[in-house]
Each structure stands twice: as structure tokens, then as C-alpha cells.
Write a protein that holds these residues in place. Structure first.
Motif, PDB file in Angstrom:
ATOM      1  N   PRO A  11       0.836  -1.120   0.021  1.00  0.00           N
ATOM      2  CA  PRO A  11       0.094  -0.055  -0.057  1.00  0.00           C
ATOM      3  C   PRO A  11       0.766   1.436   0.085  1.00  0.00           C
ATOM      4  O   PRO A  11       1.978   1.155   0.466  1.00  0.00           O
ATOM      5  N   THR A  15      -2.216   5.904   1.674  1.00  0.00           N
ATOM      6  CA  THR A  15      -3.204   5.000   1.912  1.00  0.00           C
ATOM      7  C   THR A  15      -3.146   4.478   3.340  1.00  0.00           C
ATOM      8  O   THR A  15      -3.995   4.521   3.997  1.00  0.00           O
ATOM      9  N   ARG A 386     -10.387   5.212  -5.531  1.00  0.00           N
ATOM     10  CA  ARG A 386      -9.340   4.814  -4.596  1.00  0.00           C
ATOM     11  C   ARG A 386      -9.190   3.486  -4.107  1.00  0.00           C
ATOM     12  O   ARG A 386      -8.041   3.021  -3.804  1.00  0.00           O
ATOM     13  N   CYS A 412      -4.901   1.902  -7.116  1.00  0.00           N
ATOM     14  CA  CYS A 412      -5.802   1.596  -6.053  1.00  0.00           C
ATOM     15  C   CYS A 412      -5.489   0.104  -5.824  1.00  0.00           C
ATOM     16  O   CYS A 412      -5.395  -0.711  -6.286  1.00  0.00           O
ATOM     17  N   GLY A 433      -5.118  -0.242   4.010  1.00  0.00           N
ATOM     18  CA  GLY A 433      -3.822   0.212   4.435  1.00  0.00           C
ATOM     19  C   GLY A 433      -2.989  -0.836   5.202  1.00  0.00           C
ATOM     20  O   GLY A 433      -2.201  -0.051   6.104  1.00  0.00           O
TER      21      GLY A 433
END
Length: 656
Positions: A11, A15, A386, A412, A433
Motif C-alpha cells: 500500500p 493509503t 481509490r 488503487c 492500509g
């Protein structure tokens, strides 16, 4: 982890920084909290994410395991949690649903407007004598009316059972009869891909097939305005009844274990299973997984493309997003009408930020984009996205990579979610995350879910060795029972070979030797996963054999399919000489139409092979493992010495 898949996608720092669960240490802390005190962990979350009329004092009652009870002495109402609570938080003017019809017409409805419609509909149901515990079958199009119907049932404590609009009259009848429904909610027609499809006519046919004497009324919504059969006083126009009702309706406060809904899923026998979910635990997991898996924020526009007839549409359209006060998109049509750019145009038009769809849809849109460059995602502004999600079946790495690059712009995270009708919500999934992604792997268990891979006796297998996927501890949104058949529930999900200790998911899995990431390897029972829809082989076999004029015997297996994940392959013995050539094709088409009528178009076999017999042992058992190899086009290497008729395999290898 897929042994051939080594590319990793961590990630981004942004994020991680902005996520509700921020970073791997935060995930590990939640896992440790759940492991240290399973009940305290779920109790804390239930108090945070659900509003209770009467707070619970006991989290889990396992005294009658595997019939677990969660938060049993607490009372609540699911509709209150999804609607009133958000208005009390000042969200009455916020858009709840952006609905796009098949023809492109767009309707916005706020939380205040949605509550009013739900209350009017709930009062309409009460005016017909419906009360807590009554069952309502909902056979409506993808529509705001569908969500209103579900929420209205929840508001008065009625138990809804939504039936997918693609199911036939016979399948609908079976579900009405099994639930003992007193009311059916439907529409004149539904629109899909520019075509009007009958609903009310199918309801009428279902009610004439027998076993539906419990039905007192049929409420009919006008969708297309087409003339439909109308049998007063049983049949009532929904708008005429609903519009005359008061705009407020006090929620029926129900026990946490009160059934919220029944949803039918195919099993390994011919009769579909009525999966029963309880109000409190289900609502908690619906809200919590929306919050953590999709990292939903107040400003997000969330779009789950599933139909409300499936569990994904229940959890991630009708309940989860609304419980968080989110804005969501609903879509009536299909991704290829009027062209295969429909999804991308809708993301662009509605500024969608979180998009959740099925691998089957992704694969079909890959093909369309390659064939017609004008519908490629690059021609649309998808910059608002996202987070992407995948649901219904494992997503193959090639489709994952395309989805990530061409839809998500390489930025994303993709949450590849594993769960089932029976689990109520996500069980194994990346968190945006937290998780470094590996295409083709659903990665790690959702915090609090004790997933494991075991052998046939329930012993843990070492990482890297494939086995049977189980869940070792109960969780709040789990199936409570099979409606009317508790013994089948125990046999199906808590079998004796595991001493009733573990929930059996029915899937095989393997954990990567280094990361511990889960990869789902396929079903271990006789259930096929076609385009994310679970279809029982026995149910399809029963439908084929019900064509008594033609069919003497049938066996159904699955084979891999690059578009639908699995394809249905039927091996059929007719009551006449084996057909070949054009005649075989004609009869195969006739049988496909028959299955579509008996179950629905989604159950139509892709391949039908005709034989003089089926491969059987001398004791009469059909050797389905051999048929699976035949369906895949594999050379038969297994032992065939126990077969009564080994030569039949070569005959069945020929497609019609």
C-alpha cells in the motif's frame, strides 16, 4: 500465494496514513486483541458499531453449539440502525442511494426520503396484518424499491427472503413454500440490457404450482407499466397501498438473535438451503467490514455491482453501507448495455471512489475492451477511484493485473474478498492500509476470524500444504441454522469428521509458506461457482431428470472457464438412442432451455455430452471425478479398473 505469482503491491504511504486500520502493526494489534479475549473483542465492536435499544450483557452463548447465539439479551432494529440513526446524526439531507436505471435515468434519494418510504411501506405491510416473524418473499428488480422492501420488513420484524429475479417459477415456488411466506413483493416487469423481463407473470405461475397456500397477498410495483394478470383481492398495487400510509413507523425492537432474513443457496442435494441470519451479529459484521475492508469515509461514493438477490447485495448494498451513513450507487442493468463501457461511464458520472465487482464481469470487460477499443477504461475518467474490490470467486492473476492497471490506474488497492452466503460478510481479505497485495490471493483473515487449513480429520496442516478451509471459532455474522432443518445445518457446516468443532467452508485452500497468505483452491463438495453464483450439481441434475420425456439419467460437474470461473458440464443419457451431429445440438439446446425454465438461465449447462451410459462402478456409483477430467479435456490417468463400462469415457469425451 500462487507459486508462479511473485509480484508484490504494497500500500502507498498515503493509503496507510489515511486508513481506518493503518499499517500492519494496527492489524496485528486487532488480531492479538481477538486472540486474547474473543468475546471481549466482539463485544467492544458491537457497542461501537451498532445502536442497541436494550444493551446486551452477554456476548456469546455457546451452550448449544454449533447453534451459537450472539448478544442474545440485547434488542435492536436493523432499519433504525441504517436510517433513523443517520438522520439523528444530521445526515438526513445526505444522498443515501444514487440509482441508475437500465436506460440511464438517474434517481437520487436522501436518508430522510428513504426513511419516509421505508416507513410508508412498513405501515402498508402492517395494514395487511403482517407482524414480527412473518416471512416475506421479495422478487423485485434491482431498484430502490428492493432496498425499501428489505428495510421495511426489518422495521416491523418480518423476515425477508429475496429471490433473484433471474430464477424461474419453479425455483421461486420452492422458496415460497419452504419459507411459508404470507406475502410476495414483486413488480410488473424488470429491465435488463434493454429487454423487459416478466416478474409478476412468473409469480403467478409459481403460485399455481402448489405448496404456496400460505401466501395471502401479492404486492405489485409498477416498473414498466406493462399489463399483467391481476387477481384481486389477493393482488394489490404497491404504490396505491403505500402512498396512503403515514410517514412514520415506530421500529419493532427485536432480540439480537431474531432472524433478519433467509437467503437460499444451493447445496449438494437437490433442495436449496435457507440460510438463516440473525439481526445483531449480521448487522455488526456488515457495518464493520464496510468500514475496515472498504475503508469507507463520509465523502466516499461506494458502488457494489451485485444484485440484491444475492448475499453480496444484502450485506454491501441493503445493510452495510447504510449502517455507516454512506452514499452508494445502485444499478439496474448489465455491464455490456448499451455497450461494454457502461461500468466505466457510471464510475465517471457518479464520481465513484470505491468499486466492488466480480471477476466474471472483469474478465468479460477485458475481452470487450480488446475487441472494441472505444470501451476500454482508458477512455473514461476514473481518477476518483481509490479502492477496488473483487467478490464471488477467486480472481485469476491476469485479470487482477488488468483491473489494477487499467481500472485503478496502478494506484488503487484491490481487496480480493473471500466469504460466503453463510458467513454474512468478509472472512479473508486484504485491508487497504495494511496488506501488501499478491494477485490471486485473498491474503489474511479479517481481524477476529480464526481461519485455518486442516486435513480430513481436522488437524492443522503446515503452511504451503493444501487442505480444507475451516473457521475454528464462531463469529457474530455466521449462519445460525438452515431454515426448518437444523440437522442439515450440523451435517453441512459442523460435520462429525471434525467432531463438530470447526465451521466447514466447503472450499480448499493453501497458505503461502513464507507470508501465511491464503489462496482458495476451489470447492471440495458438489457445488459449482458460476460467475460468483453457487449452483448445486444435484439441483441441476434433478432439473434435467425432471424432463421425463427425454432424460433417463444425468450427471453434472464443473470445469474451469476463463470467463465465468466455472462452467456447468452435463453428461446425459436419453430415453432413446444417443444423438449425434445436428440432432445432438438440437436436443442439447432443448435441455438448456428446460433447465432455464426449471431453475433459471444461470443454471444452463455450457456443455452437454450424450452417452449410452454414465461411468459407474459395479455397485452403481457414478464416478464424478472421472467426469471432471473428461469435462476438462484431460487424459484419464486415474484408476478405471472398478468401472463397469470403461469404454463409455471415450464416448462422453465427444462434445455435442
Amino acid at each position: 500465494m500462487n507459486p508462479t505469482e511473485t509480484r508484490l503491491y504494497p500500500p502507498s504511504e498515503t493509503t496507510v496514513r489515511n486508513a481506518h486500520v493503518s499499517g500492519r502493526p494496527a492489524y496485528e494489534a486487532l488480531v492479538a486483541e481477538a486472540e486474547a479475549d474473543h468475546q471481549a473483542y466482539w463485544g467492544r465492536l458491537a457497542r461501537e458499531f451498532v445502536s442497541w435499544k436494550k444493551p446486551f450483557t452477554r456476548v456469546l452463548d455457546d451452550s448449544e453449539a454449533p447453534f451459537f447465539k450472539w448478544f442474545a439479551d440485547g434488542t435492536l432494529n436493523a432499519s433504525y440502525n441504517c436510517l433513523d440513526r443517520n438522520i439523528e446524526r444530521g445526515l438526513g439531507h445526505k444522498t443515501a442511494i444514487i440509482f441508475e436505471a437500465d436506460d440511464g435515468t438517474v434517481t437520487h434519494i436522501t436518508y430522510a426520503e428513504l426513511l419516509e418510504r421505508v416507513c410508508r411501506t412498513a405501515n402498508a405491510l402492517k395494514s395487511l396484518g403482517l407482524k414480527k416473524g412473518d416471512r416475506v418473499v421479495i422478487y423485485l428488480p434491482m431498484s430502490i424499491e428492493g432496498v425499501v422492501a428489505m428495510q421495511a420488513c426489518a422495521r416491523i420484524g418480518a423476515i425477508h427472503s429475496v429471490v433473484f429475479g433471474g430464477f424461474s417459477a419453479h425455483a421461486l415456488r420452492d422458496r415460497i413454500a419452504d419459507t411459508g411466506a404470507v406475502l410476495v413483493m414483486t413488480a410488473d416487469e424488470q429491465m435488463r440490457g434493454g429487454k423487459a423481463l416478466p416478474l409478476k407473470t412468473i409469480v403467478d405461475e409459481a403460485l399455481t404450482l402448489g405448496g404456496c397456500d400460505s401466501v395471502r397477498h401479492v404486492l405489485v410495483a409498477r416498473r414498466t407499466g406493462a399489463p399483467v394478470p391481476f387477481a384481486a383481492p389477493r393482488d394489490l398495487w404497491m404504490a396505491e397501498l403505500v402512498d396512503a400510509q403515514p410517514t412514520t413507523c415506530e421500529p419493532e425492537w427485536v432480540e439480537a438473535e431474531h432472524p433478519l432474513f433467509l437467503l437460499y443457496t444451493s447445496g449438494s442435494t437437490g433442495k436449496p438451503k435457507g440460510v438463516q441470519h440473525a439481526t445483531g451479529g449480521y448487522l455488526l459484521h456488515a457495518a464493520l467490514t464496510c468500514y475496515w475492508t472498504f475503508d469507507l469515509k463520509p465523502e466516499d461514493v461506494f458502488w457494489c455491482t451485485a444484485d440484491i438477490g444475492w448475499v453480496t447485495g444484502h450485506t454491501y448494498i441493503a445493510y452495510g453501507p447504510l449502517a455507516l451513513g454512506a452514499t452508494e450507487v445502485m444499478f439496474e442493468g448489465v455491464p455490456t448495455y448499451p455497450d461494454a463501457g457502461r461500468f466505466w461511464k457510471m464510475i465517471q458520472d457518479h464520481l465513484v471512489t470505491v468499486f466492488y465487482t466480480a471477476p466474471t464481469a472483469i474478465r468479460s470487460l477485458i475481452k470487450a475492451a480488446e475487441a472494441t477499443p472505444s470501451v476500454h477504461p482508458r477512455n473514461y475518467d476514473l481518477s476518483t477511484l481509490r479502492i477496488l474490490g473483487s467478490v464471488g470467486e477467486p480472481i485469476n492473476p491476469a485479470a487482477w493485473e488488468w483491473y489494477h492497471e487499467h481500472v485503478g490506474g496502478g494506484r488503487c488497492p484491490i481487496v480480493d474478498t473471500f466469504w460466503q452466503t453463510e458467513t454474512g460478510g468478509h472472512m479473508i481479505t486484504p485491508l487497504p492500509g495494511v496488506t501488501t497485495l499478491v494477485p490471486g490471493s485473498c491474503t489474511l483473515p479479517f481481524p477476529g476470524i480464526a481461519a485455518a487449513v486442516v486435513d480430513e480429520t481436522g488437524n492443522d496442516l503446515p503452511w504451503g500444504q493444501g487442505g480444507i478451509l475451516v473457521v475454528k471459532k464462531p463469529w457474530p455474522s455466521m449462519i445460525r441454522t438452515i431454515w426448518g432443518d437444523p440437522q442439515r445445518f450440523k451435517n453441512s457446516y459442523y460435520p462429525e469428521e471434525f467432531q463438530g468443532r470447526y465451521y466447514l467452508a466447503g472450499d480448499g485452500a493453501v497458505r503461502d509458506a513464507q507470508t501465511g497468505y491464503f489462496t482458495i483452491t476451489g470447492r471440495i463438495d458438489d457445488v459449482l461457482n458460476v460467475s460468483g453464483h453457487r449452483m448445486g450439481t444435484m439441483e441441476i441434475e434433478s432439473a434435467l431428470v425432471a424432463c421425463t420425456e427425454l432424460v433417463a439419467e444425468a450427471a453434472v460437474v464443473g470445469r474451469p472457464d476463463e470467463t465465468t470461473g466455472e462452467a456447468i458440464c452435463a453428461f446425459v443419457v436419453l430415453k432413446r438412442p444417443r444423438p449425434t451431429g445436428e440432432e445432438a445440438q438440437k436436443i442439447a439446446a432443448q435441455l438448456r432451455d428446460w433447465v432455464a425454465k426449471e431453475i433459471g438461465p444461470i443454471a444452463k449447462p455450457k456443455d452437454i455430452r450424450f452417452g449410452d451410459n454414465l461411468p459407474k462402478t459395479r455397485s452403481g456409483k457414478i464416478m464424478r471425478r472421472l467426469l471432471r477430467s473428461v469435462a476438462k479435456g484431460e487424459k484419464i490417468t486415474q484408476d478405471t479398473s472398478t468401472l463397469e463400462n470403461p469404454a463409455i469415457l471415450e464416448q462422453l469425451a465427444n462434445k455435442s
